[in-house]
Structure formats: C-alpha cells, structure tokens
Scaffold this motif. Structure first.
Motif, PDB file in Angstrom:
ATOM      1  N   LEU A  91       0.960  -1.261   0.136  1.00 58.57           N
ATOM      2  CA  LEU A  91       0.025   0.105  -0.041  1.00 58.57           C
ATOM      3  C   LEU A  91       0.815   1.225   0.027  1.00 58.57           C
ATOM      4  CD1 LEU A  91      -2.969  -0.993   2.605  1.00 58.57           C
ATOM      5  CD2 LEU A  91      -3.120  -0.563   0.020  1.00 58.57           C
ATOM      6  N   LEU A  92       1.925   1.226   0.800  1.00 63.19           N
ATOM      7  CA  LEU A  92       3.022   2.324   0.756  1.00 63.19           C
ATOM      8  C   LEU A  92       3.493   2.569  -0.508  1.00 63.19           C
ATOM      9  CD1 LEU A  92       4.540   2.173   4.386  1.00 63.19           C
ATOM     10  CD2 LEU A  92       2.782   3.829   3.332  1.00 63.19           C
ATOM     11  N   LYS A  93       3.874   1.443  -1.265  1.00 62.76           N
ATOM     12  CA  LYS A  93       4.676   1.741  -2.368  1.00 62.76           C
ATOM     13  C   LYS A  93       3.572   2.043  -3.573  1.00 62.76           C
ATOM     14  CE  LYS A  93       8.299  -0.689  -3.042  1.00 62.76           C
ATOM     15  NZ  LYS A  93       9.194   0.476  -3.616  1.00 62.76           N
ATOM     16  N   PHE A  94       2.527   1.361  -3.697  1.00 66.49           N
ATOM     17  CA  PHE A  94       1.773   1.524  -4.815  1.00 66.49           C
ATOM     18  C   PHE A  94       0.521   2.541  -4.530  1.00 66.49           C
ATOM     19  CE2 PHE A  94       3.841  -2.592  -5.770  1.00 66.49           C
ATOM     20  CZ  PHE A  94       4.451  -2.370  -7.047  1.00 66.49           C
ATOM     21  N   GLY A  95       0.182   2.963  -3.361  1.00 69.81           N
ATOM     22  CA  GLY A  95      -0.705   3.822  -2.777  1.00 69.81           C
ATOM     23  C   GLY A  95      -0.602   5.194  -3.688  1.00 69.81           C
ATOM     24  N   PRO A  96       0.792   5.894  -3.847  1.00 66.12           N
ATOM     25  CA  PRO A  96       0.787   7.092  -4.493  1.00 66.12           C
ATOM     26  C   PRO A  96       0.349   7.205  -5.870  1.00 66.12           C
ATOM     27  CG  PRO A  96       2.604   6.766  -2.961  1.00 66.12           C
ATOM     28  CD  PRO A  96       1.927   5.502  -3.032  1.00 66.12           C
ATOM     29  N   MET A  97       0.674   5.894  -6.545  1.00 63.85           N
ATOM     30  CA  MET A  97       0.241   5.905  -7.953  1.00 63.85           C
ATOM     31  C   MET A  97      -1.246   5.655  -8.217  1.00 63.85           C
ATOM     32  SD  MET A  97       1.574   2.736 -10.697  1.00 63.85           S
ATOM     33  CE  MET A  97       0.476   1.547  -9.611  1.00 63.85           C
ATOM     34  N   PHE A  98      -1.803   4.944  -7.244  1.00 62.85           N
ATOM     35  CA  PHE A  98      -3.410   5.134  -7.594  1.00 62.85           C
ATOM     36  C   PHE A  98      -3.967   6.368  -6.985  1.00 62.85           C
ATOM     37  CE2 PHE A  98      -2.346   0.450  -6.906  1.00 62.85           C
ATOM     38  CZ  PHE A  98      -3.030  -0.037  -8.150  1.00 62.85           C
ATOM     39  N   ALA A  99      -3.362   6.961  -5.987  1.00 62.97           N
ATOM     40  CA  ALA A  99      -3.889   8.344  -5.645  1.00 62.97           C
ATOM     41  C   ALA A  99      -3.519   9.515  -6.681  1.00 62.97           C
ATOM     42  CB  ALA A  99      -3.047   8.822  -4.329  1.00 62.97           C
ATOM     43  N   MET A 100      -2.352   9.038  -7.636  1.00 59.83           N
ATOM     44  CA  MET A 100      -2.345  10.365  -8.477  1.00 59.83           C
ATOM     45  C   MET A 100      -3.312  10.018 -10.065  1.00 59.83           C
ATOM     46  SD  MET A 100       0.144  12.473  -8.156  1.00 59.83           S
ATOM     47  CE  MET A 100      -0.908  12.714  -6.698  1.00 59.83           C
ATOM     48  N   MET A 101      -3.562   8.713  -9.942  1.00 54.19           N
ATOM     49  CA  MET A 101      -4.656   8.241 -10.946  1.00 54.19           C
ATOM     50  C   MET A 101      -6.018   8.884 -10.654  1.00 54.19           C
ATOM     51  SD  MET A 101      -3.824   4.344 -11.655  1.00 54.19           S
ATOM     52  CE  MET A 101      -5.448   4.137 -12.712  1.00 54.19           C
ATOM     53  N   VAL A 102      -6.371   8.902  -9.418  1.00 54.27           N
ATOM     54  CA  VAL A 102      -7.720   9.551  -9.129  1.00 54.27           C
ATOM     55  C   VAL A 102      -7.472  11.390  -9.019  1.00 54.27           C
ATOM     56  CG1 VAL A 102      -9.123   9.999  -7.007  1.00 54.27           C
ATOM     57  CG2 VAL A 102      -8.047   7.666  -7.300  1.00 54.27           C
ATOM     58  N   PHE A 103      -6.379  11.739  -8.807  1.00 52.28           N
ATOM     59  CA  PHE A 103      -5.905  13.064  -8.800  1.00 52.28           C
ATOM     60  C   PHE A 103      -6.263  13.360 -10.426  1.00 52.28           C
ATOM     61  CE2 PHE A 103      -2.619  16.184 -10.073  1.00 52.28           C
ATOM     62  CZ  PHE A 103      -3.246  17.428  -9.375  1.00 52.28           C
ATOM     63  N   LEU A 104      -5.732  12.820 -11.121  1.00 49.23           N
ATOM     64  CA  LEU A 104      -5.701  13.154 -12.722  1.00 49.23           C
ATOM     65  C   LEU A 104      -7.126  13.161 -13.156  1.00 49.23           C
ATOM     66  CD1 LEU A 104      -2.649  11.464 -14.500  1.00 49.23           C
ATOM     67  CD2 LEU A 104      -2.978  13.925 -13.958  1.00 49.23           C
ATOM     68  N   GLN A 105      -8.142  12.009 -12.556  1.00 46.77           N
ATOM     69  CA  GLN A 105      -9.369  11.865 -13.035  1.00 46.77           C
ATOM     70  C   GLN A 105     -10.211  13.169 -12.674  1.00 46.77           C
ATOM     71  OE1 GLN A 105     -10.952   8.325 -11.369  1.00 46.77           O
ATOM     72  NE2 GLN A 105     -13.032   8.782 -12.596  1.00 46.77           N
ATOM     73  N   ALA A 106      -9.734  13.745 -11.182  1.00 43.37           N
ATOM     74  CA  ALA A 106     -10.364  14.502 -10.909  1.00 43.37           C
ATOM     75  C   ALA A 106     -10.333  16.013 -11.551  1.00 43.37           C
ATOM     76  CB  ALA A 106     -10.417  14.751  -9.407  1.00 43.37           C
ATOM     77  N   SER A 107      -9.131  16.219 -11.892  1.00 40.44           N
ATOM     78  CA  SER A 107      -8.577  17.675 -12.107  1.00 40.44           C
ATOM     79  C   SER A 107      -8.149  17.580 -13.532  1.00 40.44           C
ATOM     80  CB  SER A 107      -7.232  17.909 -11.282  1.00 40.44           C
ATOM     81  OG  SER A 107      -6.302  17.133 -11.636  1.00 40.44           O
ATOM     82  N   LEU A 108      -7.968  16.485 -14.407  1.00 38.35           N
ATOM     83  CA  LEU A 108      -7.656  16.887 -15.679  1.00 38.35           C
ATOM     84  C   LEU A 108      -8.738  17.129 -16.644  1.00 38.35           C
ATOM     85  CD1 LEU A 108      -4.841  16.484 -17.308  1.00 38.35           C
ATOM     86  CD2 LEU A 108      -5.503  14.100 -17.944  1.00 38.35           C
ATOM     87  N   ASN A 109      -8.402  18.055 -17.343  1.00 40.48           N
ATOM     88  CA  ASN A 109      -9.323  18.775 -18.581  1.00 40.48           C
ATOM     89  C   ASN A 109      -9.036  18.023 -19.765  1.00 40.48           C
ATOM     90  OD1 ASN A 109     -10.677  19.726 -20.829  1.00 40.48           O
ATOM     91  ND2 ASN A 109     -11.112  21.578 -19.273  1.00 40.48           N
TER      92      ASN A 109
END
Length: 246
Positions: A91-109
């Motif tokens: 979770l510590l190693k791959f959690g940031p990758m999944f969190a960044m995917m959610v970040f892109l989904q929420a903010s990317l136009n």
C-alpha cells in the motif's frame, strides 16, 4: 478553495508530470517513511481536488490493516504478522500511484490536455488513441453505474448472495447491456470526431487559449526538486543500511 482553484488551473502537462513522477518515485524509493510522506502528499492533492470518498476509503483501509497487523503481532503465529506487513508495504509503495490516478481523473481537462499535446507537435497517431481512451473509460464507468441502478430497480442487483447463488446469470445481466452500450459509445465518439473535423488535413483551431505560465514553471521546478531531494535521501538511507550490514 483557493488551493483547489490553483490546482484546477495548472497546465495539464504539469499535472501529468506530477502524477507520473510521483508514482515512479514512490515505486523507486525503499524507505517506508519517505513512501509514507509521498502518500500523504498524494492524498492531500486528492482531497483538495474533491476526491474525499477515495481518501476516506484509503485511510480506513490502512487503519484496518494496521489494526489487523497489530493483532497478529500479539499472536505467536509469524505468518500473519509477515503477511500484514507485506500488504502494508505494498500500500505504501503503490498507493501514491493510485492516488495520482484519482488526482488526474478529478482535475484533468481532457480537451485541454489533448490540445496541449497537439501544440507540442506530437503525432496524431498518439494523440487520437489517447483521446479516445480518456473519453471512453469515463463513459463506460457512468454506464456501469446506470446499469447497476437499473438492476437494483428490477430486483436483480449484484448482491453477494445473488452472486453466490447465480453467478453466471448475475454477471450476464451486467455484461450484456455494458457491451451493447460500449458499441453505442464507440459509435458516438466516432461521429463526434468526424463532426469536429478529424478527417480534415491541416492545423485545427481550438477554444482553449493555452500557454505555459510562470506559475506552471514554478510548480514544475519546485515539484521536481522536491522529488529529486526525496530520491537522493532515499538512496543515502539505503546506502547507509547496506553499509551497516555485515
């Protein structure tokens, strides 16, 4: 509110670089404290972008796993303790990758991002498939939610009891409408692309006035420097650990 407005108005290329570089750095690093720091930064970005349900679910999952690992640590069984620590490390190693995917989904136009790639003179053979994927997946996710809602109305929802008793029938109720709607979505995307002149040669105009502002350059430089510092610190920590080994 100001931070959210600032994140949404960043250049989309900067957002993609933040997501890719952070996910790669988290996978590269081996120190759990640095990985936890990266994960906290990523979850904070998701929180400011409005992904509160993802952040809450992730924190609950980590807390439940920590409690389970602590319970197994009190038992003489070594396998449970090792398994809990292994899952926590994943979770510590791959959690940031999944969190960044959610970040892109929420903010990317998507439209602005594709236009920025065109301004960078990227070949259409790359831009067009990427645009289709970015527009197709959210549409399919929305259709899945509509299908599940319709199934609940008709009394054939995907409940655990129904999945155990009638697995193939329940999955069929979900997959058949999804496949039909996927074909329709693909046809709609194709017609929309033709209507926007995808077959017309030459340069295309755009409604978006794109430009790499000073704030984008500052964010890009600061974020890159922070990641470089974290990676160098992780390398020094790992070298010190290896040096103390017999």
């Amino acid at each position: 509110m100001y931070i959210r407005y600032f994140l949404f108005n960043l250049d989309d290329r900067v957002k993609v670089w933040i997501a890719v570089s952070t996910g790669g750095s988290a996978i590269y690093c081996v120190d759990p404290y640095l990985q936890a720091a990266m994960l906290g930064i990523c979850l904070t970005l998701c929180l400011y972008c409005g992904a509160r349900r993802f952040v809450a679910g992730f924190i609950i999952a980590v807390a439940a796993l920590a409690v389970t690992t602590a319970i197994f640590a009190c038992l003489p069984c070594l396998e449970g303790k090792t398994t809990g620590r292994g899952i926590f490390y994943i979770l510590l190693k791959f959690g940031p990758m999944f969190a960044m995917m959610v970040f892109l989904q929420a903010s990317l136009n998507t439209s602005r991002f594709l236009r920025s790639l065109e301004c960078m003179r990227m070949p259409p053979q790359w831009v067009i498939p990427l645009g289709v994927c970015l527009r197709f997946m959210p549409s399919v996710a929305a259709e899945c939610r509509q299908i599940r809602y319709a199934m609940r109305i008709r009394g054939v929802g995907l409940t655990p009891k129904r999945l155990v008793r009638r697995p193939f029938e329940s999955v069929g109720y979900m997959l058949v409408p999804l496949l039909v709607r996927s074909l329709a979505i693909g046809d709609e995307l194709a017609r929309a692309a033709v209507a926007r002149g995808i077959e017309t040669p030459g340069a295309k105009t755009s409604l978006y006035d794109l430009g790499f502002c000073t704030k984008d350059a500052v964010v890009l430089a600061v974020w890159t420097m922070v990641l470089i510092i974290l990676v160098v610190a992780d390398h020094q920590i790992y070298a010190a650990i290896v040096g103390r080994m017999p």
